[in-house]
Design a protein around this motif. Structure first.
Motif: not given
Length: 129
Positions: A47-54, A59-60, A68-73, A82-85
């Motif tokens: 597992f790396v990351a997850a995001i709910n519907w909204s 969760n990371y 890292f940052t997970i987003t959705r559209d 988005q993976m940094n460093s």
């Protein structure tokens, strides 16, 4: 049925950044928890990351928290990572996944691989030292 297609992988030096994208088909995409997992050679998928519907709950994995940052559209049926460093140990095939059992759920998105029942084909990320 949902189809997931990842893109954005590549070769990057340690300390660099990459943005992965996951394009999803299907009108019900917006109701699913979406996740990113990765698998390095000889290792299990993790597992790396997850995001709910909204997008309001994420969760990371501890190993990527703060980098890292997970987003959705939902309007575009897209999920991003988005993976940094980046570090050499981030080298892996990265997979986008959907938990189609969720239906606008309000809980914390799952870290468990077996909760996700739709997967993309993966995109390779290689971080050189």
């Amino acid at each position: 049925q949902v189809q997931l297609v990842e893109s954005g992988g590549g070769l990057v030096q340690a300390g660099g950044s990459l943005r992965l994208s996951c394009a999803a088909s299907g009108r019900t995409f917006r109701s699913y928890v979406m996740g990113w997992f990765r698998q390095a050679p000889g290792k299990e998928r993790e597992f790396v990351a997850a995001i709910n519907w909204s997008g309001g709950r994420t969760n990371y994995a501890d190993s990527v928290k703060g980098r890292f940052t997970i987003t959705r559209d939902n309007a575009k049926n897209m999920v991003y990572l988005q993976m940094n460093s980046l570090k050499p140990e981030d080298t892996a095939v990265y997979y986008c996944a959907a938990d189609r059992k969720t239906d606008y759920g309000l809980g914390i998105p799952s870290k468990r691989r077996y909760d996700y029942d739709a997967w993309g084909q993966g995109t390779q990320v290689t971080v050189s030292s």
